[in-house]
Design an enzyme around this catalytic site. Structure first.
Site, PDB file in Angstrom:
ATOM      1  N   MET A  77      35.998  30.271   8.658  1.00 41.90           N
ATOM      2  CA  MET A  77      36.978  29.323   9.180  1.00 41.90           C
ATOM      3  C   MET A  77      37.118  29.412  10.700  1.00 41.90           C
ATOM      4  SD  MET A  77      39.943  29.619   6.240  1.00 41.90           S
ATOM      5  CE  MET A  77      40.896  28.223   6.872  1.00 41.90           C
ATOM      6  N   HIS A  78      37.778  28.410  11.261  1.00 41.57           N
ATOM      7  CA  HIS A  78      38.321  28.404  12.632  1.00 41.57           C
ATOM      8  C   HIS A  78      37.310  28.188  13.769  1.00 41.57           C
ATOM      9  CE1 HIS A  78      41.685  30.006  10.462  1.00 41.57           C
ATOM     10  NE2 HIS A  78      41.221  31.241  10.405  1.00 41.57           N
ATOM     11  N   ASP A 234      36.293  29.659   3.349  1.00 40.45           N
ATOM     12  CA  ASP A 234      35.663  30.669   2.501  1.00 40.45           C
ATOM     13  C   ASP A 234      36.590  31.281   1.464  1.00 40.45           C
ATOM     14  OD1 ASP A 234      37.104  31.949   4.502  1.00 40.45           O
ATOM     15  OD2 ASP A 234      35.405  33.095   5.276  1.00 40.45           O
TER      16      ASP A 234
END
Length: 488
Positions: A77-78, A234
């Site tokens: 992520m991110h 995830d």
């Protein structure tokens, strides 16, 4: 068949399942992270495309890709993956464990204290928005060139379909989403001088976002009608793999990062302890999540630095765990700063109370104990927002060592459950999402729990000593905290 693509931090994995959700084939490829400065973590998105291509070519040798009906994703992520108007990468992706944008986070929250209620989260350097704010300040030419900001797995979607989409769970970690209302927030985008035009289109994780492009179909042999399904961050994908869609159940992921995840039927918050409140990848569902930035990455660092095998490390740990633990040093597992519960970008890892008597087996024990303490610290934060967590599954590479799990179970005073394929749950979850999205399946008919392999119970004989050591461990952090900014 249905293809799940799991884009992790250090590798990519592809997993194929059939209509009965049985694994048909898998492939994986490793890649590296670049750390140009302390606290920085970047990755060249070409690594992801190259890794995906290698995985697909391996699968292609034994599988007829014309039989693949749909594809979905699980992703780290991110990561700020910035594209210009030609769809070209502007700079390496700034990853989730990068902590350079701490000043931008402080500025966002100081000037707009209500944003925490919109997002359900503190502004943290790991999130996407502060990274873009950092680019605006330190790399203005690169910032001006931004046409689209994608998350890592959504760059793979773009590669496969030429479409710009992201699902609700991954979008929650950008710090541009109104998490309660499940839409982009103009107020949050304004903080970075961006608009919805710079964002991918939002979708639920099980929604279709297009089909493979003609070029991709011809390159790999997919059918032209092969669908692309939304996917998930995830940990949300891992939860789908485990069948976690209801309150009262949760997972502990022991991977590069350490994560505790539990679904919620409502938008709940505890941002004061840096607990994340995100959308789940299925409609009308949210989740709480805590994140320990460095989990098994501590183990990788230790084995490489001290030239010790993973087997020997855990042999040392297990032997020491059976002893009285007298005079063992303490380890703070903060190699890249920390999120939950301290939200501290400056703190770094350290051993404390090392003496002439300290041996490698003592340090090996303290390393694993320190990571377990970090996960327990995460659990205590999650419990403040959601106290009905009854069942906990463990996934990730760290799920393979029973004694480590026994230590964690002892600290949280709950049994831990291990299922089949616990280390591939995110990829399986992505494949399951592809199946659900292709067939418009009823979630309750598709999402079952994997077979249980074993259950790990607390060791009540060790609870008192571990509790005392945990309290000392917390004090060591509090002592180190004031010094950390000047050291880094």
């Amino acid at each position: 068949m249905y293809l799940g693509i799991d884009l992790g931090t250090s590798s990519i994995k592809c997993l194929l399942i059939d209509d009965n959700q049985k694994t048909v084939a898998t492939s994986s490829h490793d890649f590296t992270i670049s750390t140009p400065k302390s606290g920085w973590a970047e990755q060249d998105p070409s690594f992801w495309i190259n890794g995906l291509s290698k995985c697909l070519n391996v699968l292609n040798k034994n599988v007829d890709f014309k039989k693949i009906l749909s594809i979905s994703f699980s992703g780290q992520m991110h990561g700020a993956t910035c594209l210009n108007q030609e769809g070209k990468i502007i700079r390496p992706s700034i990853l989730w464990n990068d902590t350079r944008s701490f000043k931008e986070c402080e500025s966002m929250m100081d000037s707009n204290p209500d944003i925490m209620d919109i997002t359900g989260n503190l502004a943290m350097p790991g999130f996407t928005a502060p990274k873009i704010a950092w680019m605006r300040e330190h790399e203005p030419e690169a910032f001006k060139a931004i046409d689209k900001v994608l998350l890592p797995k959504d760059y793979l979607r773009f590669y496969l379909s030429n479409e710009f989409f992201t699902d609700m769970s991954d979008a929650s970690g950008t710090y541009w989403l109104n998490v309660g209302e499940r839409n982009w927030s103009k107020k949050l985008l304004d903080l970075c001088d961006l608009t919805e035009d710079n964002m991918p289109q939002l979708c639920e994780g099980t929604s279709q976002t297009g089909v493979v492009s003609k070029k991709i179909a011809e390159t790999y042999g997919f059918d032209y009608a092969c669908k692309i399904i939304g996917g998930a961050g995830d940990n949300a994908a891992g939860a789908i793999g485990l069948g976690l869609i209801s309150e009262g159940e949760g997972s502990i992921s022991l991977g590069t990062s350490g994560v505790i995840f539990t679904p919620t039927s409502k938008f709940k918050k505890n941002y004061h302890d840096a607990t994340h409140s995100f959308c789940h990848c299925i409609p009308n569902t949210w989740h709480l999540m805590t994140v320990m930035l460095s989990c098994t990455s501590n183990i990788n660092w230790f084995t490489e630095t001290f030239k010790i095998t993973l087997e020997d490390l855990f042999t040392h740990f297990e032997k020491k765990f059976q002893s009285k633990l007298d005079n063992c040093p303490f380890y703070l597992p903060y190699l890249t700063g920390e999120r939950t519960p301290i939200n501290d970008p400056f703190i770094r890892g350290s051993f404390t109370n090392i003496g002439l008597q300290t041996k490698l087996d003592d340090m090996s024990y303290s390393l694993i104990e320190g990571i377990a303490f970090g996960m327990f610290d995460n659990y205590l934060s999650l419990e403040k927002a959601n106290q009905n967590l009854d069942t906990l599954y463990v996934i990730g590479g760290g799920s393979q060592n029973d004694k480590w799990l026994e230590m964690i179970a002892t600290l949280i005073q709950k049994k831990l459950t291990i299922t089949e394929d616990s280390s591939s749950m995110a990829a399986f979850g992505a494949a399951r999402i592809a199946l659900i999205g292709n067939n418009n399946s009823n979630l309750n008919e598709v999402i079952s729990k994997p077979p249980i392999v074993k259950t790990i119970s607390p060791n009540f004989d060790k609870y008192e000593i571990l509790s005392k050591r945990f309290q000392l461990w917390k004090k060591i952090y509090e002592t180190n905290k004031p010094l950390a900014p000047s050291l880094s």
